[in-house]
Design a protein around this motif. Structure first.
Motif, short mmCIF file in Angstrom:
data_model
loop_
_atom_site.label_atom_id
_atom_site.label_comp_id
_atom_site.label_asym_id
_atom_site.label_seq_id
_atom_site.Cartn_x
_atom_site.Cartn_y
_atom_site.Cartn_z
N PHE A 27 -2.34 4.29 6.63
CA PHE A 27 -3.49 2.73 6.98
C PHE A 27 -2.37 1.42 6.25
CE2 PHE A 27 -7.07 5.55 7.30
CZ PHE A 27 -8.01 4.65 7.76
N GLY A 28 -2.24 1.57 5.03
CA GLY A 28 -0.77 0.52 4.90
C GLY A 28 0.16 -0.19 5.94
N LEU A 29 0.31 1.17 6.60
CA LEU A 29 1.05 1.43 7.41
C LEU A 29 0.52 0.59 9.08
CD1 LEU A 29 4.66 1.98 7.72
CD2 LEU A 29 4.07 3.54 9.05
N PHE A 30 -0.12 1.07 9.19
CA PHE A 30 -0.94 0.49 10.74
C PHE A 30 -1.19 -1.20 10.39
CE2 PHE A 30 -4.76 -0.40 13.20
CZ PHE A 30 -4.34 0.10 14.13
N GLN A 31 -1.64 -1.50 9.53
CA GLN A 31 -2.75 -2.79 8.98
C GLN A 31 -1.27 -3.88 9.06
OE1 GLN A 31 -6.27 -1.65 6.58
NE2 GLN A 31 -4.61 -2.13 5.81
N GLY A 32 -0.54 -3.54 7.98
CA GLY A 32 0.56 -3.65 8.22
C GLY A 32 1.30 -4.31 9.30
N GLY A 33 2.48 -2.89 10.12
CA GLY A 33 2.09 -3.43 11.37
C GLY A 33 1.89 -4.45 12.43
N ILE A 34 0.34 -4.03 12.42
CA ILE A 34 -0.32 -5.10 13.45
C ILE A 34 -0.13 -6.55 13.15
CG2 ILE A 34 -2.74 -5.71 14.29
CD1 ILE A 34 -1.37 -3.04 15.51
N VAL A 35 -0.04 -7.49 12.09
CA VAL A 35 0.18 -8.60 11.08
C VAL A 35 1.05 -8.30 11.52
CG1 VAL A 35 -0.12 -10.09 9.64
CG2 VAL A 35 -1.43 -7.92 9.14
N PHE A 36 2.30 -7.90 11.99
CA PHE A 36 3.81 -8.05 12.12
C PHE A 36 4.07 -8.46 13.74
CE2 PHE A 36 8.07 -7.28 13.08
CZ PHE A 36 8.84 -8.15 12.56
N TRP A 78 1.06 -1.46 0.25
CA TRP A 78 -0.11 -0.21 0.30
C TRP A 78 0.92 1.26 0.52
CZ3 TRP A 78 -5.26 0.63 2.39
CH2 TRP A 78 -5.81 0.04 1.73
N ILE A 79 1.80 1.29 0.35
CA ILE A 79 2.92 2.43 0.46
C ILE A 79 3.45 2.55 -0.99
CG2 ILE A 79 5.34 3.02 0.57
CD1 ILE A 79 4.90 1.82 4.10
N VAL A 80 3.20 1.83 -1.77
CA VAL A 80 3.94 1.13 -2.92
C VAL A 80 3.11 2.15 -4.00
CG1 VAL A 80 4.08 0.16 -5.57
CG2 VAL A 80 5.70 -0.43 -3.11
#
Length: 428
Positions: free
Chosen positions: A183-192, A103-105
């Motif tokens: 939203f991409g940063l937040f979502q990916g961070g929670i999954v990680f 999503w950052i891309v």
């Protein structure tokens, strides 16, 4: 008494462990839900910002779905090779990183090629999380397979409901690029973060209560599954239902615009499209555990017949009566309610038929059908452009659903009965 207490304590600990594992998977699925179900919010803003055609933008969605699904057999195989202690956590952690990058891309994409690259990265990450989570559910809950997979898939189906209004707000106030980035940063961070709690079950932790539905007495290898006519029938049915559903889920915002109801204020200041997307995501998520639970009790094929028959009716009603705002919301919700359950019914049916040992790989092979069906999404736009309206699209989706009802009752059910009778005989 001490022995009984010890056994009781172990049973309680195992129950708590498996429900915690399921909760982690559900949250991870919520965090990747926007990759598919939030996509429609970005289509028109990208079209206005860059002048890209809707069909070209939706090709990125098709690329995402294809990569999210077609690589899952490899991702599932890696999970099984790494083992129950390392496989789930490493694969989901990898998926969280890729989801964020994807999503950052997208937020930086100034050409369609960069947008497609973001779809590739996000698709790889989303598939890693999805396949591992669903495989986790069928392994931890053999006694409640439909319900467990349904709850896991519900996170994916309903998770986007939580962020429809926030994403639209960020798009309206800061641009779609900011929404993609944060939203991409937040979502990916929670999954990680959640990934590091995941692990597969030990044999002593698996509930051995006999299920109400028939299950194979042995486990089939992926090569054996690919040689089974039952698998390919399930695959065709999955493509037909998933294709009709993806035509709707990816096109809801454009359809609402063309019906002239998208920006009609409907409830508490919310527009028709905002209300519809929230209700649709809730309905989509509710369908998965609901129909999964029903199938645990009455059987997979009977549940398929009920759901897909209602789905066929829903497509027809939306196409015929959806130009009224409340009718649009209600009938779109019914489509999502009767489509989303494929992601609990088909994995459960697959594992019932082919056994749990290679479940992650086998259900991932079946899940690639979603990738094949994704390329029907832009076809819907082509049909609409050729006919000038959405009526033919809804007629096609209605017929596809009713065809699958017939396949479930009169082809799949007897084929599975014969296949499992043979497997039970071979295992003796």
């Amino acid at each position: 008494m001490t022995i009984a207490a010890s056994a009781s304590d172990r049973a309680l600990a195992s129950a708590m462990t498996r429900w915690w594992q399921l909760i982690c998977c559900v949250i991870c699925m919520v965090m990747i839900a926007n990759l598919q179900y939030g996509w429609t919010l970005f289509v028109n803003p990208m079209n206005k910002a860059h002048g890209w055609s809707i069909a070209a933008i939706q090709f990125a969605f098709s690329v995402f779905i294809a990569l999210e699904t077609w690589l899952t057999p490899i991702e599932g195989w890696i999970v099984d090779i790494l083992g129950p202690q390392r496989g789930p956590k490493l694969m989901v952690a990898f998926g969280g990183i890729m989801v964020a990058i994807g999503w950052i891309v997208n937020s930086m994409a100034d050409s369609l090629s960069i947008l497609y690259l973001g779809a590739v990265i996000g698709g790889i990450g989303g598939g890693a999380v999805y396949a591992t989570s669903v495989g986790h559910a069928v392994k931890w809950f053999p006694d409640r397979r439909g319900l467990a997979v349904g709850l896991t898939a519900a996170g994916y189906g309903a998770g986007a409901a939580l962020t429809v209004i926030p994403i639209r707000y960020v798009i309206d106030t800061s641009g779609y690029e900011a929404a993609f980035f944060w939203f991409g940063l937040f979502q990916g961070g929670i999954v990680f973060v959640l990934a590091w709690w995941l692990r597969g079950p030990e044999l002593s932790e698996i509930n051995t209560t006999a299920p109400k539905v028939a299950q194979s007495a042995r486990s089939y290898t992926p090569m054996e599954v690919l040689q089974s006519p039952v698998f390919w029938l399930l695959y065709i049915m999955f493509v037909m239902v998933s294709g009709s559903g993806l035509m709707a889920t990816a096109q809801i915002a454009p359809i609402a615009n063309d019906f002239g109801v998208a920006n009609t204020v409907l409830l508490f200041g919310g527009t028709t499209i905002s209300v519809a997307l929230i209700v649709d995501n809730v309905a989509n998520g509710t369908a998965r555990p609901l129909f999964g639970w029903i199938s645990d009790n009455i059987g997979r094929e009977y549940t398929m017949a009920i759901a897909f028959a209602l789905g066929g009716i829903a497509y027809w009603l939306l196409g015929s009566l959806g130009t009224a705002p409340w009718a649009f919301v209600v009938f779109a919700a019914l489509i999502f309610l009767t489509w989303g359950e494929i992601f609990s019914l088909f994995p459960s049916t697959c594992t019932d038929t082919f056994g749990p040992k290679f479940a992650t790989v086998n259900l991932s092979l079946l899940y690639t059908a979603k990738g094949a069906s994704a390329f029907l999404t832009p076809v819907a736009n082509l049909i609409k452009d050729a006919t000038g309206n959405w009526h033919m699209v809804f007629l096609v989706t209605t017929l596809m659903n009713f065809a699958v009802v017939g396949l479930a009752l009169f082809v799949l059910r007897p084929m599975r009965q014969r296949a499992m009778a043979r497997s039970n005989t071979d295992s003796r």
